[in-house]
Design a protein around this motif. Sequence first.
Motif, PDB file in Angstrom:
ATOM      1  N   VAL A 907      43.618 113.183 -80.197  1.00  0.00           N
ATOM      2  CA  VAL A 907      42.174 113.181 -80.199  1.00  0.00           C
ATOM      3  C   VAL A 907      41.728 112.187 -79.145  1.00  0.00           C
ATOM      4  N   LEU A 908      42.384 110.914 -78.983  1.00  0.00           N
ATOM      5  CA  LEU A 908      42.050 110.092 -78.018  1.00  0.00           C
ATOM      6  C   LEU A 908      42.078 110.682 -76.435  1.00  0.00           C
ATOM      7  N   LEU A 909      43.369 111.037 -76.527  1.00  0.00           N
ATOM      8  CA  LEU A 909      44.123 111.925 -75.155  1.00  0.00           C
ATOM      9  C   LEU A 909      42.816 112.986 -74.771  1.00  0.00           C
ATOM     10  N   ALA A 910      42.653 113.810 -75.887  1.00  0.00           N
ATOM     11  CA  ALA A 910      41.576 114.897 -75.484  1.00  0.00           C
ATOM     12  C   ALA A 910      40.069 114.534 -75.092  1.00  0.00           C
ATOM     13  N   LEU A 911      39.836 113.392 -75.659  1.00  0.00           N
ATOM     14  CA  LEU A 911      38.596 112.772 -75.142  1.00  0.00           C
ATOM     15  C   LEU A 911      38.477 112.173 -73.850  1.00  0.00           C
ATOM     16  N   GLU A 912      39.440 111.517 -73.560  1.00  0.00           N
ATOM     17  CA  GLU A 912      39.677 110.936 -72.143  1.00  0.00           C
ATOM     18  C   GLU A 912      39.706 111.875 -71.183  1.00  0.00           C
ATOM     19  N   SER A 913      40.619 113.102 -71.421  1.00  0.00           N
ATOM     20  CA  SER A 913      40.905 114.004 -70.550  1.00  0.00           C
ATOM     21  C   SER A 913      39.644 114.609 -70.186  1.00  0.00           C
ATOM     22  N   LEU A 914      38.912 115.155 -71.371  1.00  0.00           N
ATOM     23  CA  LEU A 914      37.846 116.024 -71.134  1.00  0.00           C
ATOM     24  C   LEU A 914      36.757 115.049 -70.232  1.00  0.00           C
ATOM     25  N   ARG A 915      36.529 114.053 -70.537  1.00  0.00           N
ATOM     26  CA  ARG A 915      35.374 113.010 -69.641  1.00  0.00           C
ATOM     27  C   ARG A 915      36.168 113.035 -68.307  1.00  0.00           C
ATOM     28  N   ALA A 916      37.338 112.672 -68.082  1.00  0.00           N
ATOM     29  CA  ALA A 916      37.779 112.720 -66.542  1.00  0.00           C
ATOM     30  C   ALA A 916      37.709 114.079 -65.820  1.00  0.00           C
ATOM     31  N   LEU A 917      38.002 115.150 -66.522  1.00  0.00           N
ATOM     32  CA  LEU A 917      37.947 116.767 -65.849  1.00  0.00           C
ATOM     33  C   LEU A 917      36.591 116.694 -65.487  1.00  0.00           C
ATOM     34  N   GLU A 918      35.532 116.683 -66.536  1.00  0.00           N
ATOM     35  CA  GLU A 918      34.156 117.094 -66.339  1.00  0.00           C
ATOM     36  C   GLU A 918      33.805 116.299 -65.440  1.00  0.00           C
ATOM     37  N   GLU A 919      34.051 115.001 -65.016  1.00  0.00           N
ATOM     38  CA  GLU A 919      33.604 113.985 -63.901  1.00  0.00           C
ATOM     39  C   GLU A 919      34.082 114.519 -62.801  1.00  0.00           C
ATOM     40  N   GLN A 920      35.290 115.044 -62.658  1.00  0.00           N
ATOM     41  CA  GLN A 920      36.015 115.624 -61.512  1.00  0.00           C
ATOM     42  C   GLN A 920      35.171 117.007 -61.061  1.00  0.00           C
ATOM     43  N   LEU A 921      35.108 117.890 -61.881  1.00  0.00           N
ATOM     44  CA  LEU A 921      34.709 119.102 -61.554  1.00  0.00           C
ATOM     45  C   LEU A 921      33.232 119.204 -61.399  1.00  0.00           C
ATOM     46  N   MET A 922      32.588 118.062 -61.724  1.00  0.00           N
ATOM     47  CA  MET A 922      31.035 118.030 -61.455  1.00  0.00           C
ATOM     48  C   MET A 922      30.819 117.152 -60.263  1.00  0.00           C
ATOM     49  N   ALA A 923      31.923 116.742 -59.452  1.00  0.00           N
ATOM     50  CA  ALA A 923      31.642 115.734 -58.263  1.00  0.00           C
ATOM     51  C   ALA A 923      32.337 116.438 -57.010  1.00  0.00           C
ATOM     52  N   PRO A 924      31.451 117.398 -56.487  1.00  0.00           N
ATOM     53  CA  PRO A 924      32.183 118.335 -55.348  1.00  0.00           C
ATOM     54  C   PRO A 924      32.628 117.304 -54.193  1.00  0.00           C
ATOM     55  N   LEU A 925      31.945 116.193 -54.095  1.00  0.00           N
ATOM     56  CA  LEU A 925      31.921 115.594 -52.655  1.00  0.00           C
ATOM     57  C   LEU A 925      33.094 114.477 -52.727  1.00  0.00           C
ATOM     58  N   SER A 926      33.653 114.205 -54.135  1.00  0.00           N
ATOM     59  CA  SER A 926      34.858 113.363 -54.135  1.00  0.00           C
ATOM     60  C   SER A 926      36.014 114.335 -53.944  1.00  0.00           C
ATOM     61  N   ASP A 927      37.224 113.575 -54.278  1.00  0.00           N
ATOM     62  CA  ASP A 927      38.476 114.295 -54.158  1.00  0.00           C
ATOM     63  C   ASP A 927      38.468 114.707 -55.557  1.00  0.00           C
ATOM     64  N   GLN A 928      39.049 116.090 -55.499  1.00  0.00           N
ATOM     65  CA  GLN A 928      39.364 116.584 -57.038  1.00  0.00           C
ATOM     66  C   GLN A 928      40.774 116.861 -57.295  1.00  0.00           C
ATOM     67  N   ASP A 929      41.344 115.924 -57.970  1.00  0.00           N
ATOM     68  CA  ASP A 929      42.798 115.812 -58.502  1.00  0.00           C
ATOM     69  C   ASP A 929      42.678 116.149 -59.855  1.00  0.00           C
ATOM     70  N   VAL A 930      42.604 117.612 -60.264  1.00  0.00           N
ATOM     71  CA  VAL A 930      42.419 117.949 -61.662  1.00  0.00           C
ATOM     72  C   VAL A 930      43.838 117.900 -62.596  1.00  0.00           C
ATOM     73  N   LYS A 931      44.991 117.703 -61.744  1.00  0.00           N
ATOM     74  CA  LYS A 931      46.042 117.426 -62.218  1.00  0.00           C
ATOM     75  C   LYS A 931      46.448 116.245 -62.888  1.00  0.00           C
ATOM     76  N   MET A 932      45.490 115.365 -62.552  1.00  0.00           N
ATOM     77  CA  MET A 932      45.633 114.064 -63.477  1.00  0.00           C
ATOM     78  C   MET A 932      45.467 113.958 -64.726  1.00  0.00           C
ATOM     79  N   VAL A 933      45.110 114.924 -65.440  1.00  0.00           N
ATOM     80  CA  VAL A 933      44.882 115.011 -66.868  1.00  0.00           C
ATOM     81  C   VAL A 933      46.107 115.408 -67.540  1.00  0.00           C
ATOM     82  N   PHE A 934      46.863 116.189 -66.570  1.00  0.00           N
ATOM     83  CA  PHE A 934      48.092 116.623 -67.083  1.00  0.00           C
ATOM     84  C   PHE A 934      49.622 115.801 -67.094  1.00  0.00           C
ATOM     85  N   ARG A 935      49.163 114.568 -66.294  1.00  0.00           N
ATOM     86  CA  ARG A 935      50.132 113.415 -66.019  1.00  0.00           C
ATOM     87  C   ARG A 935      50.089 112.620 -67.338  1.00  0.00           C
ATOM     88  N   PRO A 936      51.233 112.370 -68.070  1.00  0.00           N
ATOM     89  CA  PRO A 936      51.254 111.611 -69.242  1.00  0.00           C
ATOM     90  C   PRO A 936      51.120 109.863 -68.629  1.00  0.00           C
TER      91      PRO A 936
END
Length: 1080
Positions: A907-936
Motif C-alpha cells: 500500500v505504501l509503495l503504491a501510494l508513493e509510486s502513484l504520487r511520483a508517476l502523476e508528478e512526472q506525467l504532469m510535468a512535461p517540461l522536466s525529464d520524464q523517467d517513468v521507469k523510476m517506479v519500477f525500480r525497487p
Amino acid sequence: MAGSPEAAEEAEQGPEPPAGDAVRRGKRAAPTAAAPQPAKLSRAELYKPPTSEELTQLKETEDLFHSSLLRLQIEELLKEVTLKETKKKRIDAFLHEINSLLSTIPKTPETELTDQTWLSKDVKVPFLQVPFSVKGRFHFVPPAELKVVGSYLLGTCVRPEINVDIAVTMPREIFQDKDNLNQRYHRKRALYLSHIAQHLSKEKLFGSVKFAYMNSNHLKPILLLRPQGKDEKMVTVRLHACPDSGLFKPSRFYPSKNNVRTAWFMEQSTPKEGATEPPTPHYNNSILCDTVMLSHLHFLSNTATDFPGMKDGLALLKVWLNQRQLSKGLGCFSGFLVSMLVAYLLAKRKIVKMMSGYQVLRSTLQFLAATDLSVTGISLAQDADPSLPSLDDFHQAFEVVFVDPSGLVNLCADMTASKYHQVQFEAKHSMEILDDRMVDGFQVLLMTPKPMLRTFDHVFHLKHVSKLQGTCKKMQLLNELMDRGGNYVAAALPFVVSLLARGLSQRAQLVAHSLPQIPEWPIDAEPPKHKDVGPLTFGLLFVPEFAASTLEKGPQADHPEALEFRTFWGDKSELRRFQDGSICEAVVWEASTVCQKRLIPEQIIRHLLKLHADIPESSICYTGALLESVIKTGKEAQGTGEEAMVSVVCSYDDLSRKLWNLKELPLTVTAVQGVHPALRYTDVFPPIPMKPVYSFYNKSKHLLYPSEEKPCPAYITPLKIICHMEGSGQWPQDKGAIKRIKAAFHLRLAELLRQQHQLVCRPAVTHTDVYKDGYIFRLQVAYHREPLILKEVVTPEGMLKYQDTEESRQLELETLHLPYLTSSLHGSPQVGFLRFLNLLATFDWKNNPLIVNLNTGLTDAECTEIKNKFVAARSHLPVMFLATPKDQGSSMWTRERPSAQILQRLVLLALESLRALEEQLMAPLSDQDVKMVFRPPLDFYDVLIHLNPKQIPRHLESVDRPVKSVSRGVVKNSSAMNILFPVVDYDPVQLYLQELRDAFDDLALFFYDKHGGEVIAVLWKPLSFKPLPFKASSMKGRKVTTLNNELVCIPNVEAILEDFEILGEGLVKSVEAHTEKWTI
C-alpha cells in the motif's frame, strides 16, 4: 440587506428554532460541562410516536439514500467543510478593520491615464497595458461604499479555502464619458486597486497583500488580503473594484456591440476606410459582471431564505466540483455559478425549498447531465424585455450560455463548450454511481480526487503556450484577441479544442482541456504574462471500438464535401477504391502493432495541430503511453505482446482440435482449457517461437542440457493446458491409482501425437510436453472427481469425511477457477495501471471485502451477504479479501499471501509510486523517467545477493534493458519439426530462491523480480533474532553463546551469508550485508 459584517452575522445564524421544539428536546439535552450522560427516558418518551419531521427523515433515508450510512457520511462531511462560529467572529472583526482602513486612504491629484508616476515604486499596476497609450484621466477618491458579497454572506463557503468577497464601489467622479472603450475602465480599475494596495501594504494588520486575476481572467485583477500571524491561512479577503450603479448604459454592452477599436488595438494612427468593427462580447461581459455584483447577492439571498437545504446542497456541489478540478481557472464552473444554477432550478420548480442538501445535489447533477447549455442556453431573466439581447444573440457570441437575472450578463462567458461537456459527462457518471447500490457513492463522488490522468484514456500537454500566438495568426483570430484583451491562450483554446474534437470525432467521446490558471503574485512584481499559465493539458476519452482504427473514410470523390475533407486532412488525404466499388477520399494511418494502433490519436493530433494551428511537434508532449516501454523487449520496436499472444492462441486452438480428434485413446478428451497467462491474453512477456542451437548445449542421446561454460539458455516457458477426460466407471477411486492412470494417459498422448501428427513430445509422470510451432505446450490430464477424492479423510473411528487439503485446493484452482479468468479489459493500459495503484493505495482492506463483480454475476443481496459474512469472520480471513461470483467466501487467490506486513508495504509503495508517476506525467517540461517506479528501493533490505547476469535467463525482460545482451542458445523459428527437445522451464534463479526459502524460511524473507532482476533482497525476521535457550534440536543456522551466564542460541549470520554463496555457486556474484541494519 446591508453588506456590513453585522449583517453577515445575522444572515449566518438563520431563524431561531421554534420554541416547542426546544422544549421537547430539553429533556434529552446533556449537561454541557460534564461528560455526556446517557439520556434516561421515561417509558412514555420511549414509545412516543415519531414527529412528522422524524417521519419525513426516515422516509427520505429509505427512498433516497441506499443506506442510512450515506446520510450519516454526508452529515459528517458537511460538518467538516462548513465554517465554525468562532472563526466567523474572528473574520468579522478582520472585515471591520479593513472597512475602517479603506475609508482613510488619501485622494490623489488628477493625471493622464498613461502617467503613472504618482504610484510608488513598490507597487506595479496589475494589468498588462498593451498597447500602452490610451486616452482618459484618473485620480483616486476613497470608495463610495463597501459591501460583502458572495458565499460568505450566504453561509455557503466551504473549507479549506475560505474567501470573503468585498465589492469596493469606485465613486462616479473618477470616470469620464467613453470609459467603456479600449480598456479605459479596466485600467482605471487596476490603478484604483494599486493605490489601495500601496496603502494597505504598510499596515501591520495584514500578513500578506497580493494581487491575483479573478478566475485567471487578465482583464480583472483583484486584491487579496490575509490576516497577520497564525490566522493567515484562515481567510482570504478579495477586494473587487466595481463601478457605481447606473454609470454605464447597459445597451452599450450587448453581445453584438464593439467597445475595442481595431485601430487602437493595432496601434494604427487612423482607422481603415469603411472597415466595420467586430463585436467584443467577452470584453463587454467583463464590465457588466462588475455592475451586477450587488444585485446577484440580493437575488441569491432571496433564494436562500427558508431554504436550509440550499446551503448543504451547495457545499456538496462545491466539494464535487473541487474533487474534479473544475472549479478554478479561466472558464471554470465556479461556486458562484453553481449557486446561480441552483437558484435557476428553484425558479423553474425543479427544486423546492423543502428539499435536503442531498436532494439538491441529485437534482442539480440530473439537470447538468440532461441539459447541454452549449446548444440550448438558459436564462434567469424573468420578464422577456424585447429590447434585451435574445438567447440566440448570446449563442452567437459565446460557446456556453447561462444568462443572469438582469438579462445582460452571460455567467458562462469564459467557459468552452468542451469544459461544459466535461461537467456534463461527470454529472452523468455521478448519477449512474448514485443509482448503483453496489458502489459506495459517497466515497467515489465526494471523497476521491479525480485528476485528469486517472479520468482520461490519454493525456497530452502543450508545453509552450506561447506557440498559441502563431495559432491566432494562422487561424486569423484578431477579433477574438481584441475581445480577450490580447490573451492569446483564451482566444485560441476553443478553436484548438474544436479542431481536435472534429479530427477525433469517431474516436473520442470527449476532448477536454485543463483550465488555464495564474497564481497570485506580490504587489511589487510585474503582473504575469499570458504565457505564465504554464503547460496546458488535454484529456481524451475514447470510444473503444473506433479509437484504434487505421482508416479515416471520407466522402466520395465527386461529392462537394470531398474538397472540405481534403482541406481538413491536408496531404494525408488520398483517393482510395473500396470493396463496394466506391472511390472515396480517405486517410490511412501507419500502424502495424496493437501498441502503435493505440497511438493513432497521437498521430492525428500532431498532424492537425501542425497543419491548422502552426504548433510544432516539439511543443507537444504526448504522455498517453509512456509506461508501455516497460513491457517491450528487444532492440527493434516490437509491440507490447498482443500479436505474440494471438499467434500462441492460434497454435493452441490447432492443438486442441488435434487432441479432440485423437484416435485410439481409451477415453475421449471432453474439454481442453488453457491455463497459462499467454493463453488468457494476460502474459507480461508472451513466449516467441524458438528453436535450440545445438552447438550451445551438451547432448546426450536425444536430450539437450545446459553447458557449464556457456551462459544460461533462454527461458522457455511451458504453456500449461488441462485436458479433461470423460468420466467412466473404469476410473479408480484411490488417490495413488488415479495418479498412475494419469501417467499412463500422458505416455499414450505423447505416443499418439507423435504417430498421428508427427509432433515431438516428451512425456513425464505429471504431464507431457509437446513441441509445436516453436512453442512448448504442457498437457496435463484431469479427472473431474479427483479434487473430491483428494479431500477424503478417514477419521480414527473409520468415518469418511471431506476436508480441503493443499493438494485439492491447488488442483481446483488450476482446473476449475483459473480457466474462467480470461482478460476482458479494454482501454488504455496506462490509465488502468494508475487506477490500479490508486485502488491498492486507497482501499480500506482492513474493513471491507473487495467485490469484483465479474459479468455482474452477483446480485445486491449476495453482495450484502458477502459483506456481512466478512465482518462476522474478519479475524479468520486473509488480510486482502477478494470476492468474485465463483468465489464468494474464501478469497482463494489471496489465502496464502500477501501477509499483513507485505500488504502494508504494498500500500505504501503504491501510494508513493502513484504520487511520483502523476508528478512526472504532469510535468512535461522536466525529464520524464517513468521507469523510476519500477525500480525497487534496495536500501530497505538487510542483505543483497547480487547475481551473475549471464546466468539469468530472463535478463532481457528487466526494467532497464542490459546494454550488452548475451547469446542464449536459441533462434526464432516456428517451422522446425524434427528437433531435439529444448531445455524447458529452466530458471536457475527460481531454483536457487526455492532452496533459500526451504533452508532459511524461519529466519528471513526473500524478494526477487522474476523479470530479469539482478538482485535477491533478504529481510531478516525480527523474531528469529531473539536469543533462544540452548537445545540440540533447534541448532539449524544458529550458534551457541552465553548471555547472563546462560547458554543461548542466536542466528549464526556469518555462516548463513557463507551458505548463501555456497548454495548459489556460479550464480551468485557477491553477497552484500548491510550490517548496521541488524543487531544481535
